[in-house]
Write a protein that holds these residues in place. Structure first.
Motif, short mmCIF file in Angstrom:
data_model
loop_
_atom_site.label_atom_id
_atom_site.label_comp_id
_atom_site.label_asym_id
_atom_site.label_seq_id
_atom_site.Cartn_x
_atom_site.Cartn_y
_atom_site.Cartn_z
N ASN A 42 0.77 -1.16 -0.02
CA ASN A 42 0.06 0.04 0.25
C ASN A 42 1.46 1.27 0.30
O ASN A 42 0.65 2.07 -0.96
CB ASN A 42 -0.77 -0.09 1.46
CG ASN A 42 -2.22 -0.76 1.14
OD1 ASN A 42 -2.42 -1.56 -0.42
ND2 ASN A 42 -2.93 -1.65 2.19
N VAL A 43 2.02 0.66 0.48
CA VAL A 43 3.29 2.33 0.94
C VAL A 43 3.19 3.07 -0.96
O VAL A 43 3.55 4.02 -1.28
CB VAL A 43 4.14 2.37 2.10
CG1 VAL A 43 5.11 2.76 1.38
CG2 VAL A 43 3.90 2.15 3.39
N PHE A 44 3.27 1.75 -1.00
CA PHE A 44 4.50 2.11 -2.30
C PHE A 44 3.42 1.84 -3.42
O PHE A 44 3.96 3.00 -4.81
CB PHE A 44 4.97 0.91 -2.86
CG PHE A 44 6.65 0.86 -2.20
CD1 PHE A 44 7.57 1.53 -1.82
CD2 PHE A 44 6.77 -0.22 -1.31
CE1 PHE A 44 8.15 1.39 -0.20
CE2 PHE A 44 7.73 -0.32 -0.09
CZ PHE A 44 8.99 0.68 -0.48
N ARG A 45 2.88 1.97 -3.67
CA ARG A 45 0.78 2.07 -4.34
C ARG A 45 -0.14 3.16 -4.21
O ARG A 45 -0.17 3.61 -5.47
CB ARG A 45 0.33 0.18 -4.31
CG ARG A 45 -1.09 0.69 -5.58
CD ARG A 45 -1.84 -0.83 -5.51
NE ARG A 45 -2.55 -1.07 -4.03
CZ ARG A 45 -3.77 -0.83 -4.19
NH1 ARG A 45 -4.26 0.52 -4.25
NH2 ARG A 45 -3.82 -1.09 -2.47
N LEU A 46 -0.09 3.24 -2.95
CA LEU A 46 -0.75 4.21 -3.00
C LEU A 46 0.02 5.59 -2.11
O LEU A 46 -0.32 6.84 -2.17
CB LEU A 46 -1.93 3.71 -1.83
CG LEU A 46 -3.01 3.11 -2.31
CD1 LEU A 46 -3.99 1.90 -1.10
CD2 LEU A 46 -3.70 3.06 -2.94
N GLY A 47 0.86 5.63 -1.44
CA GLY A 47 1.57 6.45 -0.42
C GLY A 47 1.68 6.13 1.24
O GLY A 47 0.38 5.85 0.90
N PRO A 48 2.82 7.10 1.51
CA PRO A 48 2.33 6.85 2.90
C PRO A 48 0.97 7.37 3.90
O PRO A 48 0.71 6.28 4.32
CB PRO A 48 3.84 7.38 3.82
CG PRO A 48 4.24 7.68 3.06
CD PRO A 48 3.75 7.55 1.83
N GLU A 49 1.08 8.25 3.29
CA GLU A 49 -0.11 8.77 4.24
C GLU A 49 -1.23 8.29 4.09
O GLU A 49 -2.27 7.78 4.51
CB GLU A 49 -0.96 10.35 3.64
CG GLU A 49 0.17 11.32 3.77
CD GLU A 49 1.25 11.98 2.93
OE1 GLU A 49 1.21 10.41 2.17
OE2 GLU A 49 1.98 12.19 2.26
N ALA A 50 -1.62 7.66 2.49
CA ALA A 50 -2.88 6.83 2.51
C ALA A 50 -2.78 5.34 3.05
O ALA A 50 -3.55 5.04 3.65
CB ALA A 50 -3.01 6.32 1.04
N ALA A 51 -1.79 4.45 3.05
CA ALA A 51 -1.77 3.56 3.27
C ALA A 51 -1.49 3.34 5.67
O ALA A 51 -2.07 2.32 5.88
CB ALA A 51 0.28 2.83 3.28
N LEU A 52 -1.79 4.04 5.65
CA LEU A 52 -1.80 4.45 7.22
C LEU A 52 -2.55 4.33 8.10
O LEU A 52 -4.08 4.75 7.33
CB LEU A 52 -1.23 5.72 8.01
CG LEU A 52 -0.96 6.20 9.87
CD1 LEU A 52 0.46 4.97 9.33
CD2 LEU A 52 -0.63 7.57 9.48
N SER A 53 -2.97 2.98 8.96
CA SER A 53 -3.73 3.00 9.55
C SER A 53 -4.03 2.57 11.44
O SER A 53 -2.37 3.26 11.42
CB SER A 53 -4.73 1.61 8.58
OG SER A 53 -4.06 0.80 9.16
#
Length: 276
Positions: free
Chosen positions: A218-229
């Protein structure tokens, strides 16, 4: 004829690059010097080319020199070799991600052209890296003439090159430490915490595997902001406080690691909210 290459310091990085250069024919591996005659001979066997030498005095002049020694040894080793008058107009480069090409000033003063090329890979398994080096990113900086020759050589073994701002070289290397070394440390904390809750070690790895793998994807596909949960992303600081207290009761160093990550994760969560 391919340019001659001397390798000084044939640990994992030096011997992998030496093998690839020899196999591709971009350099003729000539002399290999390491800390001992035995390790030099072992490196030559791995590389499949070159001559193991036991001391700096046995080195011959070469057109290209790769100093694949430890970071703190780059400048003194370069100075010692420059004192022998071996460099001349050669290209001299090192493979450090933390030190800039300026560590090779002793060679420059003797007329050499200098650069650094840092492969962004883990070299824990040299055979595996040598077999799958294609596509590896390498951070480069140094003198244009040196970089022109090295760019051709590294592209011939499948590398992808990215210029690095030399004054920010140490920050660049810290990025690799975060992406690799500290990632292992954080995962180790997760695995030990699972085991503290009674989960067997092998099962703990299977529990962590999908979480870690999917998060990285998710980090590499969406970026760290979107990947954070998780609780910090949700603003659930009460849960964060309970976890902190529980970790402190179990293992203080792990609790300190958890606490150290809260502020950075909170800042990331803020950026996530701002992006909507």
């Amino acid at each position: 004829m391919a340019p001659t290459l001397n390798i000084v310091g044939a640990g994992h990085v030096g011997r992998v690059l030496g093998r690839l250069f020899a196999q591709s024919g971009v350099f003729e591996v000539q002399d290999v010097l390491t800390r001992s005659s035995a390790s030099a001979q072992d490196a030559v066997r791995f590389i499949g080319a070159g001559r193991a030498v036991a001391a700096p005095r046995e080195l011959r002049a070469a057109q290209v020199w790769m100093l694949a020694v430890g970071d703190d040894q780059i400048a003194p080793v370069c100075a010692a070799l420059a004192q022998q008058g071996l460099f001349g107009q050669a290209v001299v480069f090192h493979c450090s991600g933390a030190k800039a090409a300026s560590e090779l000033q002793a060679a420059e003063r003797k007329g050499a052209r200098t650069a650094s090329v840092h492969p962004v890979r883990s070299f824990a398994d040299p055979d595996a890296v040598a077999a799958a080096f294609g596509g590896t990113w390498c951070g480069i900086e140094g003198e244009p003439d040196a970089l022109a020759l090295l760019t051709r050589a590294f592209e011939a073994i499948g590398a992808r090159l990215v210029p690095i701002d030399a004054p920010a070289k140490t920050v660049y290397h810290a990025a690799s430490v975060f992406a690799s070394n500290y990632l292992v440390t954080v995962l180790d904390a997760a695995l030990r915490a699972y085991q503290a809750a009674g989960v067997p070690e092998q099962v703990a790895r299977e529990l962590a595997r999908p979480l870690a793998s999917e998060t990285l994807a998710n980090v590499f596909r969406l970026g760290p902001e979107a990947a954070l949960s998780g609780p910090v992303a949700r603003g659930d600081m009460a849960t964060v406080a309970r976890q902190q207290a529980a970790l402190a009761s179990w293992d203080e160093p792990t609790a300190e690691l958890y606490q150290a990550l809260v502020a950075a994760t909170s800042d990331l969560a803020r950026r996530k909210r701002e992006r909507g």
